[in-house]
Design an enzyme around this catalytic site. Structure first.
Site, mmCIF file in Angstrom:
data_model
loop_
_atom_site.group_PDB
_atom_site.id
_atom_site.type_symbol
_atom_site.label_atom_id
_atom_site.label_comp_id
_atom_site.label_asym_id
_atom_site.label_seq_id
_atom_site.Cartn_x
_atom_site.Cartn_y
_atom_site.Cartn_z
ATOM 1 N N TYR A 57 -14.230 -4.630 3.901
ATOM 2 C CA TYR A 57 -12.899 -5.068 3.484
ATOM 3 C C TYR A 57 -12.665 -6.451 4.086
ATOM 4 O O TYR A 57 -12.738 -6.638 5.292
ATOM 5 C CB TYR A 57 -11.805 -4.111 3.975
ATOM 6 C CG TYR A 57 -10.431 -4.601 3.628
ATOM 7 C CD1 TYR A 57 -9.920 -4.444 2.337
ATOM 8 C CD2 TYR A 57 -9.650 -5.277 4.563
ATOM 9 C CE1 TYR A 57 -8.667 -4.928 1.998
ATOM 10 C CE2 TYR A 57 -8.402 -5.771 4.236
ATOM 11 C CZ TYR A 57 -7.912 -5.586 2.955
ATOM 12 O OH TYR A 57 -6.675 -6.083 2.626
ATOM 13 N N TYR B 174 0.824 -1.212 0.000
ATOM 14 C CA TYR B 174 0.000 0.000 0.000
ATOM 15 C C TYR B 174 0.860 1.264 0.000
ATOM 16 O O TYR B 174 0.580 2.212 0.729
ATOM 17 C CB TYR B 174 -0.944 0.001 1.218
ATOM 18 C CG TYR B 174 -2.128 -0.909 1.005
ATOM 19 C CD1 TYR B 174 -3.224 -0.463 0.267
ATOM 20 C CD2 TYR B 174 -2.145 -2.207 1.509
ATOM 21 C CE1 TYR B 174 -4.307 -1.292 0.037
ATOM 22 C CE2 TYR B 174 -3.221 -3.047 1.275
ATOM 23 C CZ TYR B 174 -4.299 -2.589 0.544
ATOM 24 O OH TYR B 174 -5.369 -3.407 0.316
ATOM 25 N N LYS C 273 -4.819 -11.553 12.353
ATOM 26 C CA LYS C 273 -4.311 -10.367 13.068
ATOM 27 C C LYS C 273 -3.926 -10.647 14.532
ATOM 28 O O LYS C 273 -2.840 -11.126 14.779
ATOM 29 C CB LYS C 273 -5.311 -9.214 12.934
ATOM 30 C CG LYS C 273 -5.420 -8.743 11.484
ATOM 31 C CD LYS C 273 -5.848 -7.321 11.304
ATOM 32 C CE LYS C 273 -5.573 -6.866 9.893
ATOM 33 N NZ LYS C 273 -6.750 -6.696 9.048
ATOM 34 N N ASP D 65 -16.472 -12.104 9.911
ATOM 35 C CA ASP D 65 -15.048 -11.858 9.699
ATOM 36 C C ASP D 65 -14.532 -11.053 10.888
ATOM 37 O O ASP D 65 -14.634 -9.834 10.915
ATOM 38 C CB ASP D 65 -14.847 -11.110 8.375
ATOM 39 C CG ASP D 65 -13.386 -10.740 8.139
ATOM 40 O OD1 ASP D 65 -12.561 -10.991 9.033
ATOM 41 O OD2 ASP D 65 -13.083 -10.203 7.055
HETATM 42 C C1 LIG Z 1 -6.991 -7.194 7.625
HETATM 43 C C2 LIG Z 1 -8.284 -7.819 7.358
HETATM 44 C C3 LIG Z 1 -8.386 -8.934 6.506
HETATM 45 C C4 LIG Z 1 -7.220 -9.469 5.736
HETATM 46 O O1 LIG Z 1 -6.244 -9.997 6.578
HETATM 47 P P1 LIG Z 1 -4.749 -10.166 6.041
HETATM 48 O O2 LIG Z 1 -4.061 -10.925 7.100
HETATM 49 O O3 LIG Z 1 -4.209 -8.764 5.869
HETATM 50 O O4 LIG Z 1 -4.813 -10.892 4.752
HETATM 51 C C5 LIG Z 1 -9.622 -9.530 6.373
HETATM 52 N N1 LIG Z 1 -10.702 -9.064 7.021
HETATM 53 C C6 LIG Z 1 -10.637 -7.999 7.836
HETATM 54 C C7 LIG Z 1 -11.864 -7.549 8.546
HETATM 55 C C8 LIG Z 1 -9.432 -7.325 8.029
HETATM 56 O O5 LIG Z 1 -9.384 -6.246 8.827
#
Ligand SMILES: *Cc1c(COP(=O)(O)O)cnc(C)c1O
Length: 429
Positions: A143, A16, A266, A237
């Site tokens: 996202y 990015y 994360k 998610d």
């Molecule tokens: C960061 C993020 C992703 C993607 O995770 P990566 O480990 O960066 O591939 C998917 N969903 C959400 C809600 C995110 O914040």
């Protein structure tokens, strides 16, 4: 001797980042707690948890200890036909913390792949039944990651434009922000009525990349219940919201309904290693059990359930399970709330939003854009002041490691106040 920063610009390509105009990267030599230390002697408060992952702070001694023990015991083993203690223990303990209906854990490498796995599970479920349920519903501003499937269920934006022709069709519905709940419920009903929906994927309560856009658990409960009435899978998610971010261990802890699948990454390993997991119900898992080999879930990564990553996640869970963890969430939430109160009705601010440890200020600057020139000014101001904040266009947010001290928080807030001043000055200029 050349600095890290000087050597880096000759060989690396950063995420990015427009490499042509970006300032050289800051070389970081070490981290401790909320702090990052640079090779040129500066100290930064990591107020965004290094892209939302470092939940317990940098170089946490307990995680470091467990990971180094694991390194000397078993660094990796194929996860097809084999298993190991860190994976078993992680799954047992993670499932205990999740909604009761979550029964199985599938490992992958990051948040995007955790989402890919969830989508593939749902699509294959309907494919195996020969039913034409081929579409996914998602929130417009969502996202879910940068791989093609994850991009497909994410907002179509300037980030994804070169790839639009390769992304599959998705039914997008509006985020049910306060005042818009009924509208979203109606949109979901209309989409479900078409009868071709396989799953609904959502970021529960907070859409991170959209700019920390927040909505209430009550309406999400309603949306999940509607999907259940139509046998449509729901995928939470929790890649960003998981592990304390929203003030409870999981955003779904605010709900009465339970999603069918959940995605994590994360904070999963405390920000130590890259790993993702997708969890699902026993019913979904059972539906893949068959004498027919074609009904296998054919998905896996070389490093699936890597023992080092799993041991980091288990060590992180040691901390997540403690009462002190919840106490820190409460402390940060209360601080954020009190600070947000002081910003109320201030000119130049469109909205202040807060959920748990997430605080966001949206400036009234017309456009919300990653390309907003104001964004770079705000970023540079914070860096100059020794705080790492990465505004999303005209939205600046704080998403700190939970070990952040009150003194450090006070410094972050002081920088936010300076940002407000900068925005006001740029108006009057
Ligand atoms: C960061 C993020 C992703 C993607 O995770 P990566 O480990 O960066 O591939 C998917 N969903 C959400 C809600 C995110 O914040």
């Amino acid at each position: 001797m050349q600095t890290l920063s000087e050597r880096d610009v000759l060989v690396n390509w950063h995420p990015y980042t427009q490499m042509h105009t970006a300032a050289p990267p800051i070389g970081i030599t070490h981290g401790k707690g909320s702090l990052l230390f640079s090779e040129d002697g500066r100290t930064f408060i990591d107020a965004v948890s290094s892209w939302w992952v470092t939940i317990h702070g940098h170089a946490h001694p307990h995680i470091a200890q467990k990971v180094s023990e694991q390194l000397r015991t078993l660094e990796h083993v194929i996860f097809a036909g084999f298993t190991h203690a860190p994976a078993v223990e992680l799954s047992e303990r993670l499932l205990k913390l999740l909604p009761d209906n979550q029964a199985r854990v599938f490992f992958s490498d990051n948040g995007s792949t955790a989402v890919e796995v969830a989508i593939k599970m749902c699509l294959q479920y309907w494919f195996d039944r020969d039913l034409p349920r081929t579409k996914i519903i998602a929130f417009k501003d969502s996202y879910h990651g940068d791989t093609f499937g994850a991009m497909s269920v994410s907002e179509r934006s300037a980030f994804t434009r070169p790839f639009h022709q390769y992304l599959f069709d998705v039914e997008f519905i509006d985020v049910p922000v306060p005042g818009q709940e009924e509208n979203t419920v109606e949109q979901l009903k209309a989409a479900l009525a078409k009868g071709d929906i396989a799953a609904f994927i959502f970021e529960p309560l907070v859409l991170g990349t959209a700019g920390m856009v927040m909505y209430a658990p009550e309406v999400l409960d309603q949306l999940i219940a509607l999907c259940q009435q139509h046998q449509v899978f729901t995928i939470a998610d929790e890649v960003m919201t998981g592990f304390g971010r929203t003030g409870k261990r999981f955003a779904c802890d605010y709900l009465r309904q339970e999603p069918d699948l959940m995605c994590f990454s994360k904070g999963l390993t405390g920000g130590t290693m890259a790993m993702g997991v997708t969890t699902c119900t026993q019913a979904l898992y059972n539906s893949f059990l068959s004498e027919d080999k074609a009904k296998t879930f054919f998905h896996g990564h070389s490093y699936t359930a890597n023992p080092i990553a799993c041991s980091a996640a288990v060590a992180s869970l040691d901390l997540v399970e403690q009462d002190a963890f919840l106490a820190d969430l409460e402390r940060i939430s209360a601080s954020h709330q009190a600070f947000a109160e002081t910003l109320k009705d201030q000119p130049g601010i469109k909205e202040v939003r807060q959920t748990g440890t997430i605080l966001a200020i949206e400036f009234a600057t017309g456009t919300t854009s990653y390309f907003n020139n104001l964004r770079d000014q705000l970023y540079n101001l914070a860096i100059y002041e020794g705080v790492l904040l990465r505004p999303l266009g005209n939205i600046v947010y704080v998403l700190p490691p939970y070990c952040i001290t009150q003194e450090e928080l006070a410094k972050v807030y002081a920088v936010l106040e300076k940002m407000c001043q900068l925005v006001l000055n740029s108006f009057s200029a």
